[in-house]
Design a protein around this motif. Structure first.
Motif: not given
Length: 272
Positions: A133-140, A241-245, A267-271
């Motif tokens: 499925s598509a990446p989830v984009n609730g919380t990273l 991972t989905a786009p940050a925004e 975020s430089v840790l996540c992206f």
């Protein structure tokens, strides 16, 4: 060809005909729902699974810390304040799945194969997609490693249509990964009493995946397969991972203050 479906309870042996046992597809059913992070094993953390057949055992274990977690829902500061501190990954591996998170971006596993029978050869290994499925984009939530992730010798790219095991450079650096099929060049032969340990790295970016490992072997001249998941034969879940925004919440590991802090699309840790 006999297929062995690997799980904690029960262990199932399928002695169906060769044509039926050889059929395996990596085309998952279409769905808009993310793979579930739950299940009895997920709530209590990953667990080892094994099967034994004619003196052969396969055991799949998580190997190393989890550094990226994703959830389909937006998790707030109050809830994240209860999460184990970023240094305590043993506790995080229990807390995160219990709160709807699953591993994201990359994961590492250790596959231990042992045999008390002569003539066991591991001749192939493939990632089998159960659901995509598509990446989830609730919380990273991101707590990247402070050093290397250790040696690996094979890897899977779940985003690729080519899901065969590939060779990997010893330091596990994804930027240096090799695209050749490992088992086109090598087979692993075990003598009685031998144990072979495979270091397996997995990555996903463009999708969320529920998946398993399909291992092919030849034992005393007979071909066979083992299908490997985590506890109770649950498929392994790895989110891209989905786009940050697009995320409702992003949290970074603050190693100085030993807690999770709200980040953002920079975020430089996540992206990195």
């Amino acid at each position: 060809m006999a297929a062995v479906l690997v799980g904690l309870l029960p262990v199932i042996f399928d002695s169906g005909d060769d044509d039926h046992a050889a059929q395996a597809t990596n085309e998952p059913p279409a769905t808009n729902e993310p793979p579930a992070a739950g299940g009895r094993s997920a709530a209590g953390g990953p667990s080892a699974v094994s099967a034994e057949r004619a003196g052969t055992a396969f055991v799949l274990l998580p190997d190393g810390d989890t550094h990226y977690w994703a959830s389909p829902r937006a998790v707030g500061d109050d809830e994240m304040s209860q999460a184990p501190e970023p240094f305590d990954m043993a506790a995080a591996r229990k807390w995160m799945p219990a709160h709807g998170f699953a591993q994201a971006r990359d994961a590492a596993y250790k596959l231990v194969v042992s045999s008390s029978t002569d003539g066991l050869s591991i001749v192939g290994m493939t990632a089998e997609i159960v659901e995509r499925s598509a990446p989830v984009n609730g919380t990273l939530a991101c707590a990247p490693a402070q050093g290397g992730i250790g040696n690996v010798n094979i890897w899977f790219d779940l985003d690729s249509p080519d899901l065969a095991a590939r060779s990997a450079v010893p330091d596990g650096d994804f930027s240096k990964l090799i695209d050749d099929h490992y088992f086109d060049t090598y087979s692993r032969v075990l003598r009685p009493g031998d144990t072979e340990v495979f270091k397996i790295d997995v990555r996903a970016k463009r999708g969320s995946y529920s998946w398993r490992i399909r291992l092919r072997y030849v034992q005393q001249g007979q071909a066979g397969e083992a299908v490997l998941g985590l506890g109770d034969d649950q498929p392994i879940v790895l989110h891209g991972t989905a786009p940050a925004e697009t995320y409702g919440s992003i949290y970074d590991a603050d190693y100085t203050r030993r807690r999770w802090v709200r980040g953002g699309k920079e975020s430089v840790l996540c992206f990195p």
